[in-house]
Design a protein around this motif. Sequence first.
Motif, short mmCIF file in Angstrom:
data_model
loop_
_atom_site.label_atom_id
_atom_site.label_comp_id
_atom_site.label_asym_id
_atom_site.label_seq_id
_atom_site.Cartn_x
_atom_site.Cartn_y
_atom_site.Cartn_z
N SER A 37 12.33 -15.11 -10.90
CA SER A 37 12.08 -13.77 -10.36
C SER A 37 10.77 -13.83 -9.59
N ALA A 38 10.40 -12.70 -9.00
CA ALA A 38 9.08 -12.59 -8.37
C ALA A 38 8.05 -12.30 -9.46
N LYS A 48 4.22 -5.00 -10.04
CA LYS A 48 5.13 -6.11 -9.77
C LYS A 48 5.06 -6.42 -8.29
N THR A 50 7.42 -7.26 -6.38
CA THR A 50 8.54 -6.62 -5.67
C THR A 50 8.22 -5.16 -5.35
N GLU A 114 10.38 -13.30 -4.62
CA GLU A 114 11.07 -14.40 -5.30
C GLU A 114 10.84 -15.72 -4.55
N PHE A 168 17.53 -12.94 -7.01
CA PHE A 168 17.50 -11.61 -6.39
C PHE A 168 18.11 -11.51 -4.99
N ARG A 182 17.98 -3.87 -8.23
CA ARG A 182 16.75 -4.22 -8.94
C ARG A 182 17.08 -4.99 -10.23
N GLY A 183 16.25 -5.95 -10.53
CA GLY A 183 16.50 -6.79 -11.70
C GLY A 183 17.56 -7.84 -11.43
N GLY A 184 17.89 -8.02 -10.14
CA GLY A 184 19.05 -8.84 -9.75
C GLY A 184 18.91 -10.35 -9.97
N SER A 185 17.72 -10.84 -10.30
CA SER A 185 17.61 -12.29 -10.53
C SER A 185 18.50 -12.71 -11.70
N ASP A 186 18.73 -11.80 -12.63
CA ASP A 186 19.67 -12.07 -13.72
C ASP A 186 21.04 -12.43 -13.16
#
Length: 448
Positions: A37-38, A48, A50, A114, A168, A182-186
């Motif tokens: 993630s970033a 953050k 982002t 990221e 992300f 948002r939170g898309g690195s998952d």
Amino acid sequence: MIKITKFGGSSVACAEQFKKVKAIIEADSGRRFVVSSAAGKRFKGDNKITDLLYLCQAHVTYHVDYLPLFTMICERFREIRDELGLTTDIETELAEMRDKLPDMTVDEIVSRGEYFTSRLMADYLGFPFIDAKDVIAINFDGTFNFDLTAERLHVILETCDRFVMPGFYGSLPDGNIRVMSRGGSDISGSILARCINADVYENWTDVSGFLMADPRVVDNPKNIEQITFSELRELSYMGASVLHEDAVFPLRERNIPIHVLNTNRPEDPGTIVQDKIAPNPKGALVTGIAGKKDFIAIEISKKNMSNRVGFVREVLSILEHYGVSVEHLPSGIDSFSVVVNKSDVKNNIYEIIARIKETMQPDVIRLTEPFALIATVGRNMNSRPGTSARLFAALGNAGINVRMIAQGSAELNIIVGVLNKDFEAAIACLYQTFAAEADEVKAQAEAN
Ligand code: ASP
């Protein structure tokens, strides 16, 4: 053993966190594919990266000087690099970005969080850097092109047996960068796990997995060691959040497990999430308890409603007309209630009621006061008598009135409605009951 290892924003927030990541990677030779993630918050009240990038973009849109903010972002990256003694040249690209910012798309701007964090991580780990825009293929409608992503990975893996990839974002068929929600690195981690056909997707965050209840409501709740995707879906829908919901779908069909772990406490067992866990007739009944406040019900009754075909459908079509999603539909013989989220109808509830009255001519139509829904979820509840008896006895003994009851057809959950004011007490007493049951089960298994 192939592991996809994804680190969330707090795990890569500063040089100290980078060091923990390196120790985790070096502890297991299966951890060869890293998604980052970033850089996130270093402390409470911090920003953050982002969020700062979104803000920077807003400055550009409204013609406000974005340079001070942009410099602050650059400083965060430089600080990590210098503290780790790296020599990565990020200045050239950051200077280019500074100058072309007004011409960049929002997606391109925010994806740089990221991008730069992962560039630094790749250097620090001594792994090649692979840009997500050359890997993750996103269709114009926002869905993912798994086949193309797998094809691209296949080519990369011919020359590369490890890498760091930013989470992300990916690229559209025209080559432009597109970010996820948002939170898309998952989600990036789970796409990678699916397309590489990994044995496990490790998701490293700042909590030690999922807990049996919300720690803001219950002191020190038990950790959930194993949970199925369906159970997780039930609990997440009701408010438990650790993992992006969309991260589950790419893995579900492949039955690739997700292991949620804590970068700050790598020795903790974490939670394993997977599609199928063999039912254990002797296992603990309940996996977790979660809930949300602020639902309301429109109660409707009309004599002989049970004989009138289409009555419920007509009421539902009125709600559909107003774009309101219906959460539950408990019914009696000549009455039923439509349970909705209070916030979904806050602007037009009286209009909706007037419309139902006018069209359906009910004998009674009434609005309840706001109440909470609490889901008690457990794969082992299926076909085991006694769960609901325990549940209602616990609520009754605590003096909590149950306003509504629903059980999903798969017997995976029992949902009760209680007044908003009873929400915390209800969760606490259900937790105590079922945590005690889990302890008994464990003690028995150990005795045998
Ligand atoms: N950096 C992005 C965000 O803050 C994506 C992520 O961290 O997963 O939403």
